[in-house]
Write a protein that holds these residues in place. Structure first.
Motif, PDB file in Angstrom:
ATOM      1  N   GLU A 125       0.816  -1.209   0.000  1.00 50.76           N
ATOM      2  CA  GLU A 125       0.000   0.000   0.000  1.00 50.76           C
ATOM      3  C   GLU A 125       0.858   1.270   0.000  1.00 50.76           C
ATOM      4  OE1 GLU A 125      -2.466  -3.267   1.887  1.00 50.76           O
ATOM      5  OE2 GLU A 125      -0.371  -2.597   1.978  1.00 50.76           O
ATOM      6  N   THR A 126       2.102   1.153   0.465  1.00 49.73           N
ATOM      7  CA  THR A 126       3.001   2.303   0.546  1.00 49.73           C
ATOM      8  C   THR A 126       3.804   2.519  -0.738  1.00 49.73           C
ATOM      9  OG1 THR A 126       4.616   0.841   1.612  1.00 49.73           O
ATOM     10  CG2 THR A 126       3.241   2.215   3.050  1.00 49.73           C
ATOM     11  N   GLU A 143      -8.473   9.054  -4.372  1.00 52.28           N
ATOM     12  CA  GLU A 143      -7.753   8.661  -3.157  1.00 52.28           C
ATOM     13  C   GLU A 143      -7.154   9.881  -2.456  1.00 52.28           C
ATOM     14  OE1 GLU A 143      -4.831   5.666  -3.333  1.00 52.28           O
ATOM     15  OE2 GLU A 143      -6.007   4.253  -4.523  1.00 52.28           O
ATOM     16  N   ARG A 159      -8.129  -0.897  -2.107  1.00 49.01           N
ATOM     17  CA  ARG A 159      -7.662  -1.133  -3.470  1.00 49.01           C
ATOM     18  C   ARG A 159      -7.972  -2.584  -3.854  1.00 49.01           C
ATOM     19  NH1 ARG A 159      -1.783   1.938  -3.071  1.00 49.01           N
ATOM     20  NH2 ARG A 159      -2.588   4.072  -3.309  1.00 49.01           N
ATOM     21  N   THR A 219      -5.031   2.826   3.885  1.00 48.78           N
ATOM     22  CA  THR A 219      -5.163   2.316   2.522  1.00 48.78           C
ATOM     23  C   THR A 219      -4.855   0.826   2.593  1.00 48.78           C
ATOM     24  OG1 THR A 219      -4.492   4.405   1.508  1.00 48.78           O
ATOM     25  CG2 THR A 219      -4.300   2.419   0.154  1.00 48.78           C
ATOM     26  N   ILE A 220      -5.758  -0.005   2.066  1.00 48.62           N
ATOM     27  CA  ILE A 220      -5.636  -1.453   2.259  1.00 48.62           C
ATOM     28  C   ILE A 220      -5.890  -2.180   0.949  1.00 48.62           C
ATOM     29  CG2 ILE A 220      -6.499  -3.453   3.537  1.00 48.62           C
ATOM     30  CD1 ILE A 220      -7.449  -1.519   5.724  1.00 48.62           C
ATOM     31  N   ASN A 221      -4.965  -3.052   0.574  1.00 49.43           N
ATOM     32  CA  ASN A 221      -5.163  -3.922  -0.582  1.00 49.43           C
ATOM     33  C   ASN A 221      -6.201  -4.988  -0.264  1.00 49.43           C
ATOM     34  OD1 ASN A 221      -3.103  -2.627  -2.013  1.00 49.43           O
ATOM     35  ND2 ASN A 221      -1.545  -4.102  -1.378  1.00 49.43           N
ATOM     36  N   LYS A 264      -1.687  -6.523   5.236  1.00 53.59           N
ATOM     37  CA  LYS A 264      -2.421  -5.462   5.925  1.00 53.59           C
ATOM     38  C   LYS A 264      -3.909  -5.778   5.973  1.00 53.59           C
ATOM     39  CE  LYS A 264      -2.580  -0.428   6.251  1.00 53.59           C
ATOM     40  NZ  LYS A 264      -2.186   0.860   5.626  1.00 53.59           N
TER      41      LYS A 264
END
Length: 292
Positions: A125-126, A143, A159, A219-221, A264
């Motif tokens: 996410e980063t 976003e 995401r 923010t998370i996949n 995450k």
């Protein structure tokens, strides 16, 4: 809680409404209410997101907004660039402002794993954005807008990576099934095509439902645990349908992986996808054909 859901009649939205309506009051912002479930906790708000929000139709207070809507014209750039921008980006700002005035606690945005492009390693996410088309530019812009409101309420960007499942049509996975069934060549770049870790819609919806409880900015996949390729998917579909896939191999054009790191998702949302790729493909094929 009172939860406003945009894109409530879309693929993920329709599943999410049914998941939420057993526990919450669900306000569905949609152009077409015909396919929404008839339920005492499901409330329809007619709204086309290509035009300004009709504030008079929106409740004065709200607890959560889940913004799932996306432009139906996302493949038609540049001819439909304005539609894509209005639905994916401009409506996000309007909903954020509505949420601020309505006193929401959480805003959840549906974005795309594609904002980081193709990468040689699992995407975090980063990782910095790698915008490869206008649609993804509109999503990443949304976003950024959501993050700018983090001082006013919790903001969660999900995401999604290759969501698929029963009820989906005209997207990557069902189109691949159709190609195998019809004997149309499956286009494969290099030897295997793009690598990915698709997620079944039931697991994506569980992640989305849990995201409304998150506090702070995240923010998370949202993706599956199994990595596969276009070639391997076509072979699996062939085994499940009894149809031998036809292929059209093309040269590779650079990095061929869009695989999400999902640590995450497991840590923050407590979600470990339950629907295996084999089971999910079987369910999609059954839904599309009426037979295994």
């Amino acid at each position: 809680m009172n939860i406003l859901v945009t894109g409530a009649t879309g693929f993920v939205g329709a599943w999410l409404v049914r998941r939420l309506m057993t526990e919450h009051e669900v306000f569905c912002l949609t152009r077409n209410s015909d396919i929404l479930p008839q339920h005492a906790r499901v409330h329809v708000i007619q709204q086309d997101l290509t035009v300004p929000l009709n504030q008079a139709r929106l409740p004065g207070t709200m607890d959560v907004i889940v913004h799932l809507a996306q432009s139906r014209q996302f493949r038609k750039f540049p001819d439909q660039a304005l539609d894509i921008f209005q639905v994916n980006t401009d409506s996000t700002l309007q909903l954020l402002e509505y949420g601020r005035r309505a006193g929401i606690k959480t805003f959840v945005l549906a974005s795309s794993g594609g904002v980081c492009g193709y990468q040689p390693k699992p995407i975090l996410e980063t990782d910095p954005p790698e915008i490869i088309n206008f649609y993804l530019a509109s999503k990443y812009s949304a976003e950024c807008l959501v993050k700018a409101y983090a001082d006013y309420f919790s903001t969660v960007t999900l995401r999604y990576f290759f969501v698929y499942g029963e009820g989906q049509r005209n997207m990557f996975m069902p189109s691949l099934v159709e190609r195998v069934l019809q004997g149309t060549p499956v286009v494969v770049a290099g030897k295997t095509g793009v690598s990915m870790n698709p997620v079944h819609v039931a697991d994506a919806v569980e992640a989305t439902a849990r995201a409304i409880q998150i506090e702070g900015q995240e923010t998370i996949n949202v993706a599956g645990p199994e990595v596969t390729t276009v070639f391997d998917l076509a072979e699996s579909i062939g085994r499940l349908t009894g149809k031998k896939p036809e292929y059209q191999f093309e040269p590779e054009k650079g990095p061929m992986a869009m695989v999400a790191n999902i640590e995450k998702m497991k840590l923050k949302l407590g979600v470990m996808p339950k629907v295996s790729l084999q089971e999910g493909l079987g369910r999609l094929i059954l839904d599309m054909t009426g037979k295994r």
